[in-house]
Design an enzyme around this catalytic site. Structure first.
Site, PDB file in Angstrom:
ATOM      1  N   VAL A  63       0.808  -1.219  -0.009  1.00 14.50           N
ATOM      2  CA  VAL A  63      -0.008   0.027   0.126  1.00 14.50           C
ATOM      3  C   VAL A  63       1.016   1.251  -0.014  1.00 14.50           C
ATOM      4  O   VAL A  63       0.234   2.466  -0.162  1.00 14.50           O
ATOM      5  CB  VAL A  63      -0.922  -0.020   1.117  1.00 14.50           C
ATOM      6  CG1 VAL A  63      -1.986  -0.965   1.150  1.00 14.50           C
ATOM      7  CG2 VAL A  63      -0.118   0.149   2.450  1.00 14.50           C
ATOM      8  N   TYR A 155       3.538   5.470  15.905  1.00 13.84           N
ATOM      9  CA  TYR A 155       2.165   4.658  15.386  1.00 13.84           C
ATOM     10  C   TYR A 155       1.041   5.429  16.156  1.00 13.84           C
ATOM     11  O   TYR A 155      -0.002   5.699  15.355  1.00 13.84           O
ATOM     12  CB  TYR A 155       2.045   3.260  16.380  1.00 13.84           C
ATOM     13  CG  TYR A 155       0.710   2.548  16.241  1.00 13.84           C
ATOM     14  CD1 TYR A 155       0.438   1.926  14.906  1.00 13.84           C
ATOM     15  CD2 TYR A 155      -0.023   2.484  17.238  1.00 13.84           C
ATOM     16  CE1 TYR A 155      -0.681   1.342  14.612  1.00 13.84           C
ATOM     17  CE2 TYR A 155      -1.219   1.774  17.062  1.00 13.84           C
ATOM     18  CZ  TYR A 155      -1.559   1.202  15.864  1.00 13.84           C
ATOM     19  OH  TYR A 155      -2.662   0.520  15.499  1.00 13.84           O
ATOM     20  N   LYS A 159      -1.998   7.038  13.494  1.00  8.47           N
ATOM     21  CA  LYS A 159      -3.490   6.777  13.736  1.00  8.47           C
ATOM     22  C   LYS A 159      -4.184   8.107  14.067  1.00  8.47           C
ATOM     23  O   LYS A 159      -5.592   8.340  13.691  1.00  8.47           O
ATOM     24  CB  LYS A 159      -3.612   6.000  14.841  1.00  8.47           C
ATOM     25  CG  LYS A 159      -3.370   4.151  14.701  1.00  8.47           C
ATOM     26  CD  LYS A 159      -3.709   3.973  13.054  1.00  8.47           C
ATOM     27  CE  LYS A 159      -3.283   2.435  12.887  1.00  8.47           C
ATOM     28  NZ  LYS A 159      -4.224   2.048  11.198  1.00  8.47           N
TER      29      LYS A 159
END
Length: 245
Positions: A63, A155, A159
């Protein structure tokens, strides 16, 4: 919920929540396009879906690479005719260390997968959804993007970006028949468990257990359904009433 004649594309579909989503959408009647970097595991999920009797396409894709994303979407549209539902689930998260130990490569890689990958797929399928005046985009975020987890700064930042993207994009397309929402799982069951209903004891929430892949998939399917047509721009936490931040 009924997804008959709907086509769903799910990234990160070889294991965990992504696999559970693919199986659950198929059980509800959808045709499914699954995407992952792991071709072997992806093929196994494809075979599970074929046994349910619906059209299935599987594509190996990184991706992070926009050109690969565009090829996948093009092939999916040629084969399936449309993409009604997009579940942006592919993500990298295993990174536990103090922020000052974060390398530039690690930061870039996680943003490329978690944020840019979400953007590439969404931008590729959104025009078709707007044209047909119906679409659902569900982004898999995390409670880390809500609270911020220490020793998981990278992370958490990715998010948080996904949640902000969700809220902003929803405002652009809500009047065009397209809803954009996010789900933020808390502690989930290990993705290497084949049983999508598997849970184990966990003290990070007041339910005192992990969330199963099927529980997360159930919420995602609901947000993709007709019943959720008035829900847009939301980030819904599914975390067993989280205890510790």
């Amino acid at each position: 919920m009924n997804f008959h004649k709907k086509v769903v594309l799910i990234t990160g579909a070889a294991v965990g929540i992504g696999r559970a989503c693919a199986l659950k959408f198929a059980e509800y009647g959808a045709d499914v396009v699954i995407v992952d970097r792991d071709g072997e595991k992806l093929e196994a999920v494809k075979n599970e879906l074929l046994a349910l009797g619906h059209r299935v396409q599987a594509y190996v894709c990184d991706v992070r690479v926009e050109s690969q994303v565009l090829v996948v979407v093009k092939k999916a549209l040629e084969t399936m005719g449309k993409i009604d539902i997009l579940v942006n689930n592919a993500a990298l998260w295993r990174s536990f260390h103090p922020f000052v130990e974060t390398t530039t490569d690690e930061w870039q890689t996680m943003f490329d997968i978690n944020v840019n990958g979400t953007m590439y797929f969404t931008r590729a399928v959104l025009p078709g959804m707007v044209e047909q005046k119906w679409g659902r985009v569900i982004n898999v975020a995390s409670v880390a993007g809500v609270y911020g987890n220490g020793n998981m700064v990278t992370y958490s930042a990715t998010k948080g970006a996904v949640i902000a993207m969700t809220k902003a994009l929803a405002k652009e397309v809500a009047d065009k028949g397209v809803t954009v929402n996010a789900v933020s799982p808390g502690t989930v069951s290990p993705s290497d468990q084949e049983d999508p209903d598997y849970t184990e004891v966990n003290e990070m929430n007041y339910a005192n257990r992990t969330g199963s892949d099927n529980e997360n998939a159930g919420l995602i399917c609901y947000l993709a359904s007709e019943e959720a047509a008035y829900i847009a721009g939301q980030n819904i936490q599914i975390d067993g009433c989280r205890r510790k931040l």
